[in-house]
Design an enzyme around this catalytic site. Structure first.
Site, PDB file in Angstrom:
ATOM      1  N   ASP A 101       0.884  -1.155   0.000  1.00  0.00           N
ATOM      2  CA  ASP A 101       0.000   0.000   0.000  1.00  0.00           C
ATOM      3  C   ASP A 101       0.930   1.215   0.000  1.00  0.00           C
ATOM      4  OD1 ASP A 101      -2.042   1.796   0.050  1.00  0.00           O
ATOM      5  OD2 ASP A 101      -3.150   0.855   1.690  1.00  0.00           O
TER       6      ASP A 101
HETATM    7  C1  BGC Z   1      -4.886   3.456   0.009  1.00  0.00           C
HETATM    8  C2  BGC Z   1      -5.007   2.471  -1.139  1.00  0.00           C
HETATM    9  C3  BGC Z   1      -4.774   3.190  -2.451  1.00  0.00           C
HETATM   10  C4  BGC Z   1      -3.430   3.899  -2.408  1.00  0.00           C
HETATM   11  C5  BGC Z   1      -3.109   4.675  -3.664  1.00  0.00           C
HETATM   12  C6  BGC Z   1      -3.599   4.249  -0.057  1.00  0.00           C
HETATM   13  O1  BGC Z   1      -3.562   5.229   0.913  1.00  0.00           O
HETATM   14  O2  BGC Z   1      -4.967   2.764   1.222  1.00  0.00           O
HETATM   15  O3  BGC Z   1      -6.259   1.862  -1.126  1.00  0.00           O
HETATM   16  O4  BGC Z   1      -4.853   2.290  -3.500  1.00  0.00           O
HETATM   17  O5  BGC Z   1      -3.408   4.811  -1.318  1.00  0.00           O
HETATM   18  O6  BGC Z   1      -3.940   5.777  -3.779  1.00  0.00           O
END
Ligand code: BGC
Length: 780
Positions: free
Chosen positions: A229
C-alpha cells in the site's frame, strides 16, 4: 521480453531500484534494458487516474471516469456476473487511459459499522466478499489490465491504519480475515496483491513472510506481484525476504541503500531480489499486450445504473406504499438534489456524468430543507412539513454526509446527523405516507424506522444513482438488493465496540463477526444479513440434496417481475469446538417473471464444512443445510451426515464467552483463545520513538515535530484554498495521512520533500538528542 536474460544483465543497484516506484503512479523505466514503465491507478469502483504529475495531495483531481456504485451497493446485488461486467468496464477505461494496474477490489471484512472504508469493502462475510471480489477481478483482467486485491490483510479500521497492530488468533485469521483473499486469489488470480499498512500480531504486513510467502504463494498458489500500500513498506530487507516485491510510491533511497549493503555484507540473499525483479518484469511484460478499445461512456453509465438498481435494498414497505406515482409525490432533503454517491479518499472518482434524484424525477416538487453537512434549521423543518402535506406521499432523502465517513478516519458513531433525524420526524408528523431514501456506506441507527412506511437503502450508488432511485421508487424496476452486513439497532449492540478503533486492536470476538455473532447470541437486530424486500414475493420448495449437490425451486408468486437472492447456509453441529450457528456457503440471484419458477443449484465442497485447527479440518457430525432469504429467514432445511474428524474442544472453552456469547469476551478469555498471554504495548515516550512513530504521536513531546505538523498543515491547506476545514473529508484525510503516518512512510511518500537524513535528524531531536539530530541532518 527474455526476463531471465534481462535480470542477468542488470546490476544489483538496478535490480533493487526497479523494486521501488518511479513516482506516485509509475514503475521505473530502464531503457538500457528495454524495460518500460507501467502506470497504476486507483479503483475499486471506477478509475481514479491522475495526470502524470499529480500526487496524493490532488486526491480529487483525476480524469473523468465512470463512477460505479461503491462496493457496499455493488456487493448488495449478489450478482457475480454483473460485477464482472463492471470490472470489465473499469478495465476498458483503464486501458484507454494507459493504466496497466487497477488498485482494487478491496475485500477487507466489515468488522464494525464504524469502519471508515466500509463503503469500499464488500461484506462482513468472508465467503461472500471473496466470491464477489473474484468476479470483479475476472471481469477486469479479461481486458488485459491487472487488478490489485487489497488491503492484505486484517485492515478493518482506519484509526492508526499506518502503524496499528491487528491482534488475532490463528483460527479467526484464517476463517474470517484471510478467507475472502484466499477465494479471490484462487479463483481469479489477480495480477497483484496489495499488502496493508498495519501490523498483524506485531509484524508489519510488508515484512510478513508467513503472510506474503507461506500463505499467499505457497499455500494458495499466487504467482503475481505483491505491491505495498502507498507508503506501507516498513523495512526493505525484511520486505524482500518476506516476498514483498514493489515498494510504492517510491522515494525510499535509504531503504535501497540498506538492501544493497545487506546483500554486500551477506545479510540478504540476492536471490530474494531476483525473485522480486522477476515478478516486476512479468507484470511489466504482461502489460505490453493490453490493447485499447474505444470506451462507450453511455453504456458504462447505463451499467452503473443497473448495478445501482440491483444493489438498492428495500428495508421496509408497509402497505405496499412503494412503488409510487410521480404526480402524487414530493421530494424533500438536500441529498435528493445533491446525491451522496461515493465516498472520500483514494477511491474518489471524477464522474463522467452525475444525475441526482431530483433530476431523474423532474416533475416532482422539491424542497432541499438543509445543507450538505446535515444541518437543518427550524424554518427548514416547518417548510418540510408544509411540503409533505401537499401530496399523498412524501419522500425524504437523508444519509451520512461526506464528512461522516472516509478513508483515513472511522465514523465517530452510528447515528445520522441530528438534523436528518429531525427532518424525517417532521415529515412523518405531517404525512403518514412517508418514504425514506437512505444514502451512506454502512449500517446506520434509524430511530424513526417505525414511524415511516418505507425505507429504500441506496448505499453509495455511483453516478447514475439518481436514475436508479427514480426507477425503483416508481416501480420500473423491483428492488432486489440484499444487505451484505447486519444492521444492529445501535452501536451498543456491536460486539467489538470496546476493542475497535484502538492502536493495538484486540480482535477479541474472534470468528463471531456480523451475523455469526448476532445469530448465535440471539440478539435482536434492525435488519439481518442477507435481508431485502421486493415488490413481488417468492416461495421456496423442493430442496434436494444429492451428495454435495443441492437444488431448490424458487417461484415468483407476485404480480410483477423481480429477482430473489437465494442463500445457502450450513448450520454445523454444536457441542465440540465452538462454531457459529450458521455460515453462508452459497448464493444465487435469480430473475423471475410473475408465476415463473426456476431451479437453483449449488455445489458444496470440503470447505463448506471445515474449520481451521492447525489446517482445514471437517468436524464430523450432523449438519443442517439451510436455504434462506436472509440469515434470519430460513425457508427450507435438511440434515446431512458429514463424515469427519473428532475435534476436541480445549478445557478452557467450557462456559467461556466463545461458547455462551453472553456479555463480552474478557481479556483473559481472549488470551486463552490466542493460546498465550498478550503483552499490552505502552505508547512510546520521548527517547523511545522510532521511524515507525508518527508526527502526530510525537508532537506533544517535541518542538521539532510541532513545527513539522504546522508546516505540513499549511502545505496541505494551500491546496484547499488555505482552509483547514476538518468537515472537508478530503482535507481531513490528507492531514491524517500526512501527519499520522510513520516517519519512514513520510520519506517514501513525500516526493523528495523529506529526505531520510532529515527524517532521521528530526527523530533524534524528538527523542531529545538535538546535536545528534543536527549531525544526522547534515549527513549526505
Ligand atoms: C490506500 C489504497 C490506495 C493507495 C493509492 C492508499 O492510501 O490505502 O487503497 O490504492 O493509497 O492511492
Amino acid at each position: 521480453m527474455d526476463i531471465q536474460q534481462v535480470i542477468r544483465q542488470m546490476t544489483l543497484e538496478e535490480k533493487i531500484s526497479l523494486c521501488t516506484g518511479a513516482d506516485f503512479w509509475h514503475t521505473k523505466a530502464m531503457p538500457q534494458h528495454g524495460i518500460p514503465a507501467i502506470k497504476m491507478s486507483d479503483g475499486p469502483h471506477g478509475l481514479r487516474c491522475q495526470e502524470d504529475a499529480a500526487d496524493m495531495i490532488g486526491i480529487n483531481d483525476s480524469i473523468p471516469a465512470t463512477c460505479f456504485p461503491t462496493a457496499v451497493t455493488a456487493g448488495a446485488t449478489w450478482n457475480r456476473e454483473l460485477y464482472a461486467r463492471e470490472g470489465e468496464a473499469i478495465g476498458k477505461e483503464a486501458a484507454a487511459a494507459g493504466v496497466s494496474v487497477v488498485l482494487g477490489p478491496g475485500c477487507n471484512i466489515k468488522r464494525s459499522p464504524l469502519g471508515g472504508r466500509n463503503f469500499e469493502y464488500i461484506s462482513e462475510d468472508p465467503y461472500f466478499a471473496g466470491k464477489m471480489a473474484a468476479a470483479l477481478i475476472r471481469g477486469q483482467q479479461s481486458t488485459g489490465a491487472s487488478s490489485s486485491l487489497k488491503h492484505f490483510a486484517v485492515n478493518s479500521q482506519e484509526y492508526k491504519r499506518q502503524n496499528g497492530d491487528s491482534q488475532l488468533d490463528e483460527r479467526t485469521f484464517r476463517e474470517i480475515y484471510l478467507t475472502a483473499f484466499e477465494l479471490a486469489v484462487k479463483e481469479a488470480q489477480p495480477g497483484t496483491v496489495m499488502c496493508s499498512y498495519n501490523k498483524i500480531n506485531g509484524i508489519h504486513a510488508s515484512d510478513n513472510k508467513e503472510l506474503l510467502t507461506d500463505i499467499l504463494r505457497t499455500q494458495w498458489g499466487f504467482d503475481g506481484l505483491v505491491v505495498t500500500d502507498w507508503g506501507a513498506l516498513n523495512d526493505r530487507i525484511e520486505g524482500f525476504k518476506a516476498g514483498c516485491d514493489l515498494n510504492m510510491p517510491g522515494g525510499s533511497k535509504f531503504m535501497e541503500k540498506a538492501a544493497l549493503e545487506a546483500v554486500r555484507s551477506g545479510k540478504l540473499d540476492e536471490a530474494f531480489i531476483d525473485a522480486s525483479v522477476e515478478r516486476v518484469l512479468r507484470l511489466v511484460d504482461k502489460s505490453q499486450s493490453i490493447s485499447q478499445t474505444a470506451v462507450d461512456w453511455d453504456a458504462h453509465h447505463a451499467l452503473a445504473q443497473q448495478v445501482a438498481e440491483q444493489g438498492a435494498v428495500l428495508l421496509k414497505n408497509e402497505e405496499n406504499i412503494l412503488p409510487l406515482t410521480e404526480s402524487d409525490t414530493v421530494l424533500i432533503g438536500h441529498m435528493a438534489g445533491n446525491l451522496r454517491y461515493q465516498g472520500s479518499g483514494s477511491s474518489h472518482i471524477n464522474p463522467t456524468k452525475l444525475v441526482s434524484i431530483t433530476q431523474a424525477l423532474p416533475h416532482v416538487p422539491y424542497a432541499p430543507c438543509g445543507d450538505g453537512l446535515g444541518n437543518v434549521t427550524e424554518e427548514d423543518l416547518r417548510h418540510a412539513a408544509e411540503m409533505a402535506k401537499q401530496r399523498k406521499v412524501a419522500v425524504v432523502v437523508v444519509g451520512l454526509p461526506d464528512s461522516y465517513e472516509s478513508e483515513a478516519f472511522d465514523r465517530a458513531h452510528m447515528r445520522l446527523p441530528e438534523g436528518h433525524n429531525a427532518l424525517v420526524e417532521a415529515v412523518a408528523d405531517a404525512n403518514p405516507n412517508t418514504v425514506v431514501v437512505l444514502l451512506g456506506g454502512s449500517a446506520m441507527a434509524l430511530p424513526w424506522a417505525d414511524r415511516v412506511k418505507a425505507i429504500l437503502y441506496m448505499g453509495l450508488p455511483g453516478q447514475a444513482g439518481g436514475e436508479a432511485a427514480a426507477s425503483l421508487l416508481t416501480g420500473k424496476v423491483s428492488p432486489s438488493g440484499k444487505l451484505t452486513e447486519t444492521w444492529p439497532y445501535a452501536y451498543e449492540d456491536v460486539i467489538c465496540k470496546d476493542t475497535f478503533g484502538k492502536k493495538n486492536t484486540e480482535y477479541r470476538e474472534g470468528i463471531y463477526v456480523g451475523y455469526r455473532y448476532y445469530d448465535k447470541a440471539k440478539k435482536a437486530v434492525r435488519y439481518p444479513f442477507g435481508y431485502g424486500l421486493s415488490y413481488t414475493a417468492f416461495t421456496y420448495s423442493n430442496l434436494t440434496v444429492c451428495g454435495r449437490k443441492v437444488s431448490v425451486e424458487v417461484k415468483n408468486t407476485g404480480a410483477v417481475s423481480g429477482a430473489e437472492v437465494v442463500q445457502l447456509y450450513i448450520a454445523p453441529p454444536q457441542g465440540g469446538l465452538f462454531r457459529p450457528v450458521r455460515e453462508l456457503k452459497g448464493f444465487e440471484r435469480v430473475e423471475l417473471t410473475p408465476g415463473e419458477a426456476k431451479t437453483v443449484e449449488f455445489t458444496l465442497d470440503d470447505r463448506s464444512f471445515a474449520i481451521w485447527k492447525d489446517g482445514w479440518k471437517i468436524p464430523g457430525g450432523t449438519y443442517t443445510l439451510q436455504i434462506g432469504a436472509s440469515s434470519r429467514d430460513i425457508r427450507l432445511e435438511q440434515h446431512m451426515e458429514v463424515p469427519g474428524e473428532e475435534l476436541v474442544a480445549p478445557a478452557w472453552q467450557s462456559g467461556s464467552w466463545y461458547e455462551t456469547l453472553s456479555g463480552a469476551p474478557t481479556r483473559e478469555e481472549w488470551e486463552q483463545l490466542m493460546g498465550h498471554p498478550v503483552p499490552v504495548t505502552a505508547e512510546p515516550q520521548k527517547g523511545q520513538f522510532t521511524m515507525d512513530s508518527t508526527c502526530m504521536e510525537m508532537k506533544e513531546h517535541s518542538f521539532i515535530m510541532k513545527v513539522q505538523y504546522k508546516v505540513t498543515e499549511s502545505i496541505i491547506a494551500k491546496s484547499f484554498g488555505g482552509k483547514k476545514d476538518l468537515d472537508d473529508p478530503a482535507y481531513r484525510m490528507m492531514i491524517t495521512c500526512a501527519t499520522d503516518c510513520p516517519m519512514r512512510s513520510v520519506v517514501i511518500s513525500s516526493g523528495g520533500m523529506m529526505s531520510d537524513s532529515l527524517a532521521q535528524g528530526m527523530l533524534h531531536m524528538a527523542n531529545g538528542h538535538f546535536f545528534k539530530g543536527i549531525k544526522a541532518m547534515l549527513k549526505k
